[in-house]
Design an enzyme around this catalytic site. Structure first.
Site, short mmCIF file in Angstrom:
data_model
loop_
_atom_site.label_atom_id
_atom_site.label_comp_id
_atom_site.label_asym_id
_atom_site.label_seq_id
_atom_site.Cartn_x
_atom_site.Cartn_y
_atom_site.Cartn_z
N HIS A 187 44.37 15.69 70.56
CA HIS A 187 45.57 16.32 71.44
C HIS A 187 46.80 16.28 70.57
O HIS A 187 46.86 15.33 69.69
CB HIS A 187 45.70 15.59 72.63
CG HIS A 187 44.78 16.03 73.63
ND1 HIS A 187 43.41 15.62 73.66
CD2 HIS A 187 45.08 16.95 74.93
CE1 HIS A 187 42.76 16.24 74.86
NE2 HIS A 187 43.63 16.95 75.29
N LYS A 210 50.95 13.58 74.14
CA LYS A 210 49.97 13.02 75.23
C LYS A 210 50.19 11.68 76.01
O LYS A 210 50.21 10.83 75.04
CB LYS A 210 48.49 13.41 74.91
CG LYS A 210 47.53 13.12 76.03
CD LYS A 210 46.39 13.83 75.78
CE LYS A 210 45.38 13.52 77.03
NZ LYS A 210 45.66 13.73 78.41
N1 LIG Z 1 44.09 19.47 83.83
C1 LIG Z 1 44.53 20.27 82.79
O1 LIG Z 1 43.91 21.22 82.64
C2 LIG Z 1 45.98 19.71 82.02
C3 LIG Z 1 46.30 20.48 81.06
C4 LIG Z 1 47.43 19.74 80.55
C5 LIG Z 1 47.94 18.73 80.92
N2 LIG Z 1 47.26 17.96 81.88
C6 LIG Z 1 47.80 16.64 82.37
O2 LIG Z 1 49.18 17.10 83.26
C7 LIG Z 1 50.06 15.93 82.99
C8 LIG Z 1 51.26 16.34 82.30
O3 LIG Z 1 51.05 16.83 81.14
P1 LIG Z 1 52.42 17.41 80.42
O4 LIG Z 1 51.87 17.51 78.69
O5 LIG Z 1 53.09 18.52 80.97
O6 LIG Z 1 53.33 16.10 80.36
P2 LIG Z 1 54.98 16.21 80.52
O7 LIG Z 1 55.25 14.66 79.88
O8 LIG Z 1 55.45 17.20 79.42
O9 LIG Z 1 55.44 16.56 81.81
C9 LIG Z 1 55.17 15.81 82.91
C10 LIG Z 1 56.48 15.87 83.75
O10 LIG Z 1 56.37 15.56 85.11
C11 LIG Z 1 57.68 15.00 85.44
N3 LIG Z 1 57.61 13.89 86.08
C12 LIG Z 1 57.29 12.41 86.33
N4 LIG Z 1 57.24 12.00 87.64
C13 LIG Z 1 57.59 13.02 88.35
C14 LIG Z 1 57.56 12.97 89.83
N5 LIG Z 1 57.36 11.77 90.65
N6 LIG Z 1 57.88 14.26 90.44
C15 LIG Z 1 58.24 15.11 89.62
N7 LIG Z 1 58.16 15.21 88.48
C16 LIG Z 1 57.83 14.18 87.75
C17 LIG Z 1 58.46 14.47 84.01
O11 LIG Z 1 59.67 14.28 84.29
C18 LIG Z 1 57.88 15.39 82.96
O12 LIG Z 1 58.94 16.46 83.30
C19 LIG Z 1 49.36 14.89 82.02
O13 LIG Z 1 48.43 13.75 82.85
C20 LIG Z 1 48.54 15.86 81.35
O14 LIG Z 1 47.30 14.93 80.62
C21 LIG Z 1 46.14 18.41 82.64
O1 LIG Z 2 47.69 17.87 77.13
C1 LIG Z 2 47.34 17.38 77.83
O2 LIG Z 2 47.65 16.04 78.28
C2 LIG Z 2 45.96 17.50 78.40
N1 LIG Z 2 45.49 16.77 79.48
C3 LIG Z 2 44.12 16.89 80.00
C4 LIG Z 2 43.27 15.82 79.45
O3 LIG Z 2 43.70 14.62 79.25
O4 LIG Z 2 42.13 15.96 79.64
C5 LIG Z 2 43.73 18.42 79.80
C6 LIG Z 2 43.92 18.80 78.46
C7 LIG Z 2 45.41 18.86 78.01
#
Ligand SMILES: NC(=O)c1ccc[n+]([C@@H]2O[C@H](COP(=O)([O-])OP(=O)(O)OC[C@H]3O[C@@H](n4cnc5c(N)ncnc54)[C@H](O)[C@@H]3O)[C@@H](O)[C@H]2O)c1
Ligand SMILES: O=C(O)C1=N[C@H](C(=O)O)CCC1
Length: 250
Positions: free
Chosen positions: A135, A139
């Protein structure tokens, strides 16, 4: 036909900002709120949100879901950090709000969901299996939610099939050299500038190996899954874990 009223939590984050654009572009949805850290959750109620897309941080997700479930707002969750204890707490909240639906998707991309499915299918035919997730360096956590789920599915498939423990005669000289142990499956986490979200499942048997690799090259890869999950969660009460339950995979 009235549009589904959708809010995004974590709207300024990497995936949240993309989700805001995807919801705005969906013909059958109306973006009624886009909230970031520090914004009032009451806005969700005031804006009449029917479903929330939760893309924040492992530290924030439980508080946000507590609020949503208490107010009967359905939720689609991509945020990571899920443990059995957290799932049990969420299930108890949902028991008190039986018409509310929550989808937790360790990964919203179809390729990643298929990687998990293929790995689960292949697991019992190979002596050895290890997971490598790669990643971007921003992350929040390791191992990734996807890798943890993949390893859990592989381990469960091997247990069901009565597969022997993996061969491994290595004595490690340094803690961590063989990765993290998720239900007996080694999981290795790489953080590298230039990457987004990638995973390899390496399977090995006598004289052959199989590598199942998936690459998310842009956050747009997660959007069809987020939109599908949002459409489906509003008519699916209770907890759904994994987007595969909303796909016709068999
Ligand atoms: N399931 C999937 O397919 C998938 C894909 C990408 C990312 N993710 C997950 O999504 C999450 C976010 O990833 P990211 O790369 O966007 O992170 P990021 O740090 O870029 O974004 C997170 C955002 O949430 C905000 N935040 C924190 N607490 C908050 C609250 N209480 N209310 C509203 N906003 C709040 C932060 O200020 C930030 O802007 C991580 O856990 C990541 O692993 C999941
Ligand atoms: O970018 C991230 O953070 C991602 N989080 C998810 C994970 O932890 O598996 C999904 C993939 C991207």
């Amino acid at each position: 036909m009235s549009k589904l009223r959708v809010a995004v939590l974590g709207a300024k984050g990497r995936i949240g900002a993309e989700a805001v654009r995807a919801v705005e572009a969906a013909d059958d949805m109306e973006l009624v709120a886009a909230l970031g850290r520090g914004d009032r959750l009451e806005t969700l109620v005031d804006s009449g949100a029917q479903a929330v897309v939760e893309l924040t941080t492992p530290a924030s997700v439980m508080g946000n879901l507590d609020f949503c479930v208490r107010h009967g707002i359905h939720a689609v969750v991509g945020t990571t950090g899920w443990t059995d204890e957290r799932l049990a707490r969420l299930t108890a909240w949902l028991d008190g709000s039986p018409e509310t639906g929550v989808l937790i998707a360790p990964n919203f991309s179809i390729g990643a969901v298929l990687t998990m499915r293929f790995a689960e299918q292949a697991a019992r035919y190979f002596e050895s299996v290890e997971v490598v997730e790669l990643h971007h360096p921003g992350k929040a956590d390791a191992p990734s939610g996807t890798a943890t789920r993949t390893a859990q599915l592989i381990a469960a498939a091997r247990a069901r099939a009565g597969t022997a423990p993996q061969p491994d005669a290595t004595v490690t000289a340094l803690d961590g050299a063989r990765g993290a142990d998720v239900d007996g499956i080694p999981v290795h986490s790489v953080r590298l500038r230039g990457l987004l979200a990638h995973q390899e499942v390496l399977l090995g048997a006598e004289g052959e190996t199989l590598t199942i690799r998936h690459d998310s090259l842009h956050h747009s890869s997660f959007m069809p899954g987020i939109l599908l999950g949002t459409r489906r969660v509003v008519t699916t009460p209770g907890l759904t874990f994994g987007l595969e339950h909303f796909l016709d995979l068999n």
